[in-house]
Design an enzyme around this catalytic site. Structure first.
Site, PDB file in Angstrom:
ATOM      1  N   HIS A 271     -57.397   5.266 -30.032  1.00  0.00           N
ATOM      2  CA  HIS A 271     -57.502   4.306 -31.135  1.00  0.00           C
ATOM      3  C   HIS A 271     -58.339   3.098 -30.753  1.00  0.00           C
ATOM      4  O   HIS A 271     -58.939   2.440 -31.595  1.00  0.00           O
ATOM      5  CB  HIS A 271     -56.103   3.815 -31.545  1.00  0.00           C
ATOM      6  CG  HIS A 271     -55.171   4.907 -31.936  1.00  0.00           C
ATOM      7  ND1 HIS A 271     -55.398   5.716 -33.035  1.00  0.00           N
ATOM      8  CD2 HIS A 271     -54.009   5.350 -31.377  1.00  0.00           C
ATOM      9  CE1 HIS A 271     -54.408   6.588 -33.133  1.00  0.00           C
ATOM     10  NE2 HIS A 271     -53.554   6.396 -32.136  1.00  0.00           N
TER      11      HIS A 271
ATOM     12  N   HIS B 252     -57.358  -5.532 -26.155  1.00  0.00           N
ATOM     13  CA  HIS B 252     -58.102  -4.389 -26.689  1.00  0.00           C
ATOM     14  C   HIS B 252     -59.074  -4.878 -27.751  1.00  0.00           C
ATOM     15  O   HIS B 252     -59.035  -6.044 -28.144  1.00  0.00           O
ATOM     16  CB  HIS B 252     -57.134  -3.345 -27.267  1.00  0.00           C
ATOM     17  CG  HIS B 252     -56.316  -3.878 -28.392  1.00  0.00           C
ATOM     18  ND1 HIS B 252     -55.044  -4.388 -28.224  1.00  0.00           N
ATOM     19  CD2 HIS B 252     -56.607  -4.040 -29.705  1.00  0.00           C
ATOM     20  CE1 HIS B 252     -54.586  -4.810 -29.380  1.00  0.00           C
ATOM     21  NE2 HIS B 252     -55.518  -4.615 -30.306  1.00  0.00           N
TER      22      HIS B 252
ATOM     23  N   HIS C 129     -61.510  -4.110 -31.481  1.00  0.00           N
ATOM     24  CA  HIS C 129     -61.734  -3.406 -32.752  1.00  0.00           C
ATOM     25  C   HIS C 129     -63.206  -3.572 -33.102  1.00  0.00           C
ATOM     26  O   HIS C 129     -63.772  -4.644 -32.896  1.00  0.00           O
ATOM     27  CB  HIS C 129     -60.860  -4.003 -33.859  1.00  0.00           C
ATOM     28  CG  HIS C 129     -59.390  -3.891 -33.573  1.00  0.00           C
ATOM     29  ND1 HIS C 129     -58.632  -2.806 -33.983  1.00  0.00           N
ATOM     30  CD2 HIS C 129     -58.545  -4.706 -32.894  1.00  0.00           C
ATOM     31  CE1 HIS C 129     -57.376  -2.971 -33.579  1.00  0.00           C
ATOM     32  NE2 HIS C 129     -57.288  -4.120 -32.917  1.00  0.00           N
TER      33      HIS C 129
ATOM     34  N   GLU D 243     -61.204  -7.313 -37.707  1.00  0.00           N
ATOM     35  CA  GLU D 243     -60.059  -7.085 -38.586  1.00  0.00           C
ATOM     36  C   GLU D 243     -59.819  -8.321 -39.444  1.00  0.00           C
ATOM     37  O   GLU D 243     -59.744  -8.241 -40.665  1.00  0.00           O
ATOM     38  CB  GLU D 243     -58.826  -6.756 -37.741  1.00  0.00           C
ATOM     39  CG  GLU D 243     -59.021  -5.477 -36.940  1.00  0.00           C
ATOM     40  CD  GLU D 243     -57.726  -4.760 -36.656  1.00  0.00           C
ATOM     41  OE1 GLU D 243     -56.875  -5.322 -35.951  1.00  0.00           O
ATOM     42  OE2 GLU D 243     -57.559  -3.621 -37.146  1.00  0.00           O
TER      43      GLU D 243
ATOM     44  N   HIS E 195     -58.322  -8.667 -29.241  1.00  0.00           N
ATOM     45  CA  HIS E 195     -56.919  -9.070 -29.360  1.00  0.00           C
ATOM     46  C   HIS E 195     -56.305  -9.149 -27.964  1.00  0.00           C
ATOM     47  O   HIS E 195     -56.337  -8.174 -27.217  1.00  0.00           O
ATOM     48  CB  HIS E 195     -56.136  -8.051 -30.207  1.00  0.00           C
ATOM     49  CG  HIS E 195     -56.492  -8.123 -31.655  1.00  0.00           C
ATOM     50  ND1 HIS E 195     -56.232  -7.105 -32.538  1.00  0.00           N
ATOM     51  CD2 HIS E 195     -57.087  -9.104 -32.378  1.00  0.00           C
ATOM     52  CE1 HIS E 195     -56.650  -7.469 -33.744  1.00  0.00           C
ATOM     53  NE2 HIS E 195     -57.186  -8.667 -33.675  1.00  0.00           N
TER      54      HIS E 195
ATOM     55  N   THR F  35     -51.605  -4.636 -36.065  1.00  0.00           N
ATOM     56  CA  THR F  35     -52.567  -4.117 -37.045  1.00  0.00           C
ATOM     57  C   THR F  35     -52.680  -2.598 -36.975  1.00  0.00           C
ATOM     58  O   THR F  35     -53.530  -2.011 -37.629  1.00  0.00           O
ATOM     59  CB  THR F  35     -53.960  -4.750 -36.842  1.00  0.00           C
ATOM     60  OG1 THR F  35     -54.468  -4.350 -35.556  1.00  0.00           O
ATOM     61  CG2 THR F  35     -53.895  -6.266 -36.921  1.00  0.00           C
TER      62      THR F  35
END
Ligand code: NAG
Length: 337
Positions: free
Chosen positions: A84, A109, A111, A122, A135, A217
């Site tokens: 992910h 991590h 996104h 996000e 994040h 999230t």
């Protein structure tokens, strides 16, 4: 029949364990998360679109202080492709000050979006997404013994959200992660990364931030996160963004599926309040608005210059006549003293 019961049982265990398969798009995509993970359909979800004209300025919000971020010691850090995102484990020597309790770091991590796009964050500010988002996840270590224990408790977690945009130069701090992505290309691969200064992944100025109560999230979307989203952005180069967008796979080797667009869309704010540590000086302008503003100012200046020019044109001949009549009078005065 027994097989069927067993199958049901296995499915039930998986569901209870939060082991249901999920993705961002498709039949297991974000619209379907609440079916397997009820909290994803809750009323205090993240991310959100921060509309700055609706935030409440709180002069008592202390600045967030990252402690130990700049001295990670000598132990290598685990970098992991979990299918992910790419996740870096952080030692418990890292923690946050400036929050209601002591929050200890666990992992960070990223996104990001699809190749060829600059939209992958996000959180959004005034409906504007940036290229990516970092994040840094912490848990309330005063009240709980571990991240997993804190993850379901109100304000059990504190996450720092850093919006990442594309700038002119490479960001050497981000390369401590990005240069190892090829070692974790496929899901479930892990590698070790030498320790580096994690503080440098954050924007230089941390004074301006937004604070709100939200959630993870990703499934199971627990509504346990005290969010801090910084107003200043971090910058990486285009080449660095492309590396993030093009290196990883969300699956094990075959068939390989690119790990892209791993961001959740903004969730309804509902009755929540967003606090800001600073006063917005007027609205934040978008690039388009800035361009419009620039053109407006230029046109205004041109009009003013033209007006001055024409007034000057009108005055000059009058001045000339006055001067010459004055001159003539002087002459007359000279002749007839
Ligand atoms: C978050 O929720 C708690 C409990 O309702 C409340 O006390 C706190 O003020 C909220 N914080 C923010 C930033 O909204």
């Amino acid at each position: 029949m027994l097989f069927f019961v067993l199958l049901l049982k296995v499915t039930w265990i998986l569901a209870a364990d939060g082991g249901h398969h999920w993705t961002y798009e498709g039949p297991h995509g974000q619209d379907h998360w609440p079916a397997s993970y009820p909290e994803c359909g809750g009323n205090a979800q993240s991310p959100i679109d921060i509309q700055t004209d609706g935030v409440i300025f709180d002069p008592d919000l202390p600045t967030v202080q990252p402690h130990g971020y700049d001295q990670l010691g000598t132990e290598p850090l685990d970098l992991h492709n979990n299918g992910h995102t790419v996740q870096l484990s952080l030692p418990p020597t890292l923690h946050l000050g400036g929050l209601p309790r002591k929050y200890t770091a666990a992992q960070l991590h990223l996104h990001w979006g699809q190749k060829g796009t600059l939209k992958g964050s996000e959180h959004q500010i005034n409906s504007e997404a940036t290229a990516a988002e970092l994040h840094v996840v912490h848990y309330d270590s005063e009240s709980y013994g571990s991240l997993s224990e804190a993850a379901q408790k109100p304000q059990g977690l504190a996450v720092l959200g850093i919006l990442i945009e594309v700038g002119e130069t490479e960001n050497p701090a981000y390369d401590h992660i990005l240069s190892h992505l090829h070692e974790v290309r496929y899901k479930d691969q892990k590698t070790s990364v030498p320790p580096f200064n994690v503080r440098e992944l954050l924007p230089q100025q941390l004074e301006q931030f937004f604070r709100y109560n939200g959630s993870l999230t990703t499934p199971p979307c627990y509504q346990s996160v005290l969010w801090t989203v910084f107003n200043r952005r971090a910058q990486i180069s285009m080449g660095q963004l492309e590396k993030l967008q093009e290196t990883l796979s969300s699956t094990e080797e075959d068939p390989s599926e690119p790990l892209v667009q791993n961001y959740r869309v903004p969730q309804p704010l509902n009755q929540r309040t967003i606090f800001a540590s600073f006063i917005q000086v007027g609205p934040l302008y978008t690039t388009g608005e800035m361009l419009g503003l620039g053109m407006g100012i230029s046109a205004g200046c041109l009009c003013l210059l033209l007006t001055i020019y024409f007034i000057a044109q009108k005055i000059r001949p009058e001045k000339k006549t006055k001067m010459s009549s004055l001159g003539r009078r002087n002459c007359t005065e000279l002749i007839y003293p």
